[in-house]
Design a protein around this motif. Structure first.
Motif, PDB file in Angstrom:
ATOM      1  N   GLU A   1     -18.849   4.152 -10.259  1.00 34.11           N
ATOM      2  CA  GLU A   1     -19.918   3.447  -9.548  1.00 34.11           C
ATOM      3  C   GLU A   1     -20.722   2.572 -10.497  1.00 34.11           C
ATOM      4  OE1 GLU A   1     -23.993   4.378  -6.999  1.00 34.11           O
ATOM      5  OE2 GLU A   1     -22.507   5.978  -7.282  1.00 34.11           O
ATOM      6  N   ALA A   2     -20.996   3.081 -11.700  1.00 35.49           N
ATOM      7  CA  ALA A   2     -21.742   2.299 -12.683  1.00 35.49           C
ATOM      8  C   ALA A   2     -20.988   1.026 -13.072  1.00 35.49           C
ATOM      9  CB  ALA A   2     -22.014   3.150 -13.921  1.00 35.49           C
ATOM     10  N   ALA A   3     -19.652   1.091 -13.087  1.00 36.92           N
ATOM     11  CA  ALA A   3     -18.846  -0.065 -13.476  1.00 36.92           C
ATOM     12  C   ALA A   3     -18.676  -1.070 -12.343  1.00 36.92           C
ATOM     13  CB  ALA A   3     -17.472   0.400 -13.959  1.00 36.92           C
ATOM     14  N   CYS A   4     -18.871  -0.634 -11.112  1.00 36.39           N
ATOM     15  CA  CYS A   4     -18.692  -1.511  -9.957  1.00 36.39           C
ATOM     16  C   CYS A   4     -19.808  -2.559  -9.925  1.00 36.39           C
ATOM     17  CB  CYS A   4     -18.716  -0.680  -8.673  1.00 36.39           C
ATOM     18  SG  CYS A   4     -18.638  -1.669  -7.157  1.00 36.39           S
ATOM     19  N   PRO A   5     -19.490  -3.849  -9.820  1.00 35.71           N
ATOM     20  CA  PRO A   5     -20.526  -4.893  -9.811  1.00 35.71           C
ATOM     21  C   PRO A   5     -21.545  -4.726  -8.691  1.00 35.71           C
ATOM     22  CG  PRO A   5     -18.379  -5.871 -10.215  1.00 35.71           C
ATOM     23  CD  PRO A   5     -18.136  -4.427  -9.845  1.00 35.71           C
ATOM     24  N   ILE A   6     -21.141  -4.130  -7.553  1.00 34.65           N
ATOM     25  CA  ILE A   6     -22.082  -3.936  -6.448  1.00 34.65           C
ATOM     26  C   ILE A   6     -22.482  -2.472  -6.313  1.00 34.65           C
ATOM     27  CG2 ILE A   6     -21.307  -5.968  -5.190  1.00 34.65           C
ATOM     28  CD1 ILE A   6     -19.678  -4.146  -3.382  1.00 34.65           C
TER      29      ILE A   6
ATOM     30  N   HIS B   1     -11.067  -4.321 -10.032  1.00 34.62           N
ATOM     31  CA  HIS B   1     -11.293  -2.875 -10.061  1.00 34.62           C
ATOM     32  C   HIS B   1     -11.687  -2.300 -11.425  1.00 34.62           C
ATOM     33  CE1 HIS B   1      -7.069  -2.646 -11.396  1.00 34.62           C
ATOM     34  NE2 HIS B   1      -6.716  -3.295 -10.302  1.00 34.62           N
ATOM     35  N   PRO B   2     -12.846  -2.701 -11.963  1.00 36.51           N
ATOM     36  CA  PRO B   2     -13.347  -2.034 -13.177  1.00 36.51           C
ATOM     37  C   PRO B   2     -13.648  -0.561 -12.944  1.00 36.51           C
ATOM     38  CG  PRO B   2     -15.046  -3.437 -12.222  1.00 36.51           C
ATOM     39  CD  PRO B   2     -13.770  -3.758 -11.504  1.00 36.51           C
ATOM     40  N   CYS B   3     -13.800  -0.187 -11.669  1.00 38.71           N
ATOM     41  CA  CYS B   3     -14.031   1.230 -11.340  1.00 38.71           C
ATOM     42  C   CYS B   3     -12.882   2.098 -11.844  1.00 38.71           C
ATOM     43  CB  CYS B   3     -14.194   1.400  -9.832  1.00 38.71           C
ATOM     44  SG  CYS B   3     -12.841   0.682  -8.854  1.00 38.71           S
ATOM     45  N   MET B   4     -11.650   1.609 -11.700  1.00 38.22           N
ATOM     46  CA  MET B   4     -10.495   2.395 -12.126  1.00 38.22           C
ATOM     47  C   MET B   4     -10.435   2.530 -13.641  1.00 38.22           C
ATOM     48  SD  MET B   4      -7.472   1.216  -9.482  1.00 38.22           S
ATOM     49  CE  MET B   4      -6.275   2.279 -10.284  1.00 38.22           C
TER      50      MET B   4
ATOM     51  N   GLU C   1      -4.638  10.150 -14.471  1.00 34.86           N
ATOM     52  CA  GLU C   1      -4.686   8.747 -14.086  1.00 34.86           C
ATOM     53  C   GLU C   1      -5.832   8.549 -13.113  1.00 34.86           C
ATOM     54  OE1 GLU C   1      -1.394   8.957 -10.451  1.00 34.86           O
ATOM     55  OE2 GLU C   1      -0.983   7.790 -12.255  1.00 34.86           O
ATOM     56  N   PRO C   2      -6.362   7.323 -13.024  1.00 40.11           N
ATOM     57  CA  PRO C   2      -7.505   7.087 -12.135  1.00 40.11           C
ATOM     58  C   PRO C   2      -7.103   7.105 -10.670  1.00 40.11           C
ATOM     59  CG  PRO C   2      -6.748   5.021 -13.038  1.00 40.11           C
ATOM     60  CD  PRO C   2      -5.950   6.113 -13.748  1.00 40.11           C
ATOM     61  N   LEU C   3      -8.094   7.330  -9.812  1.00 40.21           N
ATOM     62  CA  LEU C   3      -7.868   7.193  -8.377  1.00 40.21           C
ATOM     63  C   LEU C   3      -7.591   5.728  -8.045  1.00 40.21           C
ATOM     64  CD1 LEU C   3     -10.710   9.387  -6.822  1.00 40.21           C
ATOM     65  CD2 LEU C   3      -8.302   9.982  -7.084  1.00 40.21           C
ATOM     66  N   GLY C   4      -6.731   5.485  -7.078  1.00 38.43           N
ATOM     67  CA  GLY C   4      -6.432   4.117  -6.643  1.00 38.43           C
ATOM     68  C   GLY C   4      -7.509   3.616  -5.703  1.00 38.43           C
ATOM     69  N   LEU C   5      -8.704   3.404  -6.233  1.00 33.74           N
ATOM     70  CA  LEU C   5      -9.880   3.115  -5.403  1.00 33.74           C
ATOM     71  C   LEU C   5      -9.759   1.852  -4.563  1.00 33.74           C
ATOM     72  CD1 LEU C   5     -12.546   4.261  -7.982  1.00 33.74           C
ATOM     73  CD2 LEU C   5     -11.864   5.448  -5.897  1.00 33.74           C
ATOM     74  N   PRO C   6      -9.297   0.716  -5.095  1.00 33.66           N
ATOM     75  CA  PRO C   6      -9.178  -0.455  -4.223  1.00 33.66           C
ATOM     76  C   PRO C   6      -8.166  -0.250  -3.096  1.00 33.66           C
ATOM     77  CG  PRO C   6      -8.210  -0.886  -6.373  1.00 33.66           C
ATOM     78  CD  PRO C   6      -8.954   0.400  -6.486  1.00 33.66           C
ATOM     79  N   TYR C   7      -7.140   0.527  -3.354  1.00 36.75           N
ATOM     80  CA  TYR C   7      -6.144   0.790  -2.309  1.00 36.75           C
ATOM     81  C   TYR C   7      -6.736   1.662  -1.203  1.00 36.75           C
ATOM     82  CZ  TYR C   7      -3.300  -0.719  -6.231  1.00 36.75           C
ATOM     83  OH  TYR C   7      -2.801  -1.426  -7.295  1.00 36.75           O
TER      84      TYR C   7
END
Length: 205
Positions: free
Chosen positions: A26-31, A70-73, A83-89
């Protein structure tokens, strides 16, 4: 296309590892999307509720789910484990699963008029936030199409134009006026905008 399992208790448990403070994703997400909350809801099969969470910050989850960097990943704490969650997917899945939906309407209507120059991602986000607060918003776009680089910079195989058009149409139904083929400086002079609007947001890329 990558297949993502979303109806899984494992996904929820992965995301719930970030328990204290603001999660790195969340901290990495621009919004600063509330990632933990919508992932948890998707894991429970509550797609509509997950969409409501996404729409708090983002009027175009189906677009971000396709073309976000996706900087969140990159900052997901699961990188330290496997491995990271596939958040944008997951975000894309939620919007596609719900299908047609409407953007939240403002609780109050304000008389203040805001002009936004440019209909790219920055202009769209500004229009969305202002309209949710009840402001009267007009977006001025020099091109014959809306979306800025979303429309003219990203190929249609990455971002189908019908999906972008639906996002723009939702903004219009929400009450945002979008005027295409209007060049500020020739078709509309800046001084005229200053006299007719209470504020101007310039988002020309």
């Amino acid at each position: 296309m990558r297949t993502v399992t979303v109806h899984s208790q494992i996904d929820e448990e992965k995301c719930n590892r970030c328990q204290k403070g603001v999660a790195p994703c969340e901290a990495a997400c621009p919004i600063h999307q509330d990632i933990q909350e919508y992932v948890s809801l998707v894991a429970k099969g509550l797609h509509g509720e997950a969409l409501d969470v996404l729409l708090r910050n983002n009027p175009m989850p189906e677009i971000c789910g396709r073309v976000c960097t996706h900087p969140c990943m990159s900052n997901c704490s699961r990188n330290d484990v496997d491995e990271p969650l596939g958040l944008p997917y997951i975000e894309r899945f939620v919007a596609d699963q719900v299908g047609d939906y409407e953007l939240p309407r403002p609780d109050v209507e304000r008389t203040a008029r805001i002009a936004i120059v440019g209909s790219g991602p920055s202009g769209i986000m500004c229009a969305y936030y202002l309209r949710r607060k009840g402001y009267q918003v007009t977006v001025l776009e020099a091109l014959p199409v809306s979306g800025g680089m979303l429309s003219v910079g990203i190929p249609s195989y990455r971002l189908p134009r019908d999906i972008l058009d639906k996002c723009v149409d939702r903004l219009r139904r929400m009450g945002v006026e979008i005027r295409n083929n209007v060049k500020v400086g020739s078709d509309e002079h800046f001084e005229d905008l200053r006299s007719h609007y209470d504020a101007i947001f310039i988002s020309i890329g």
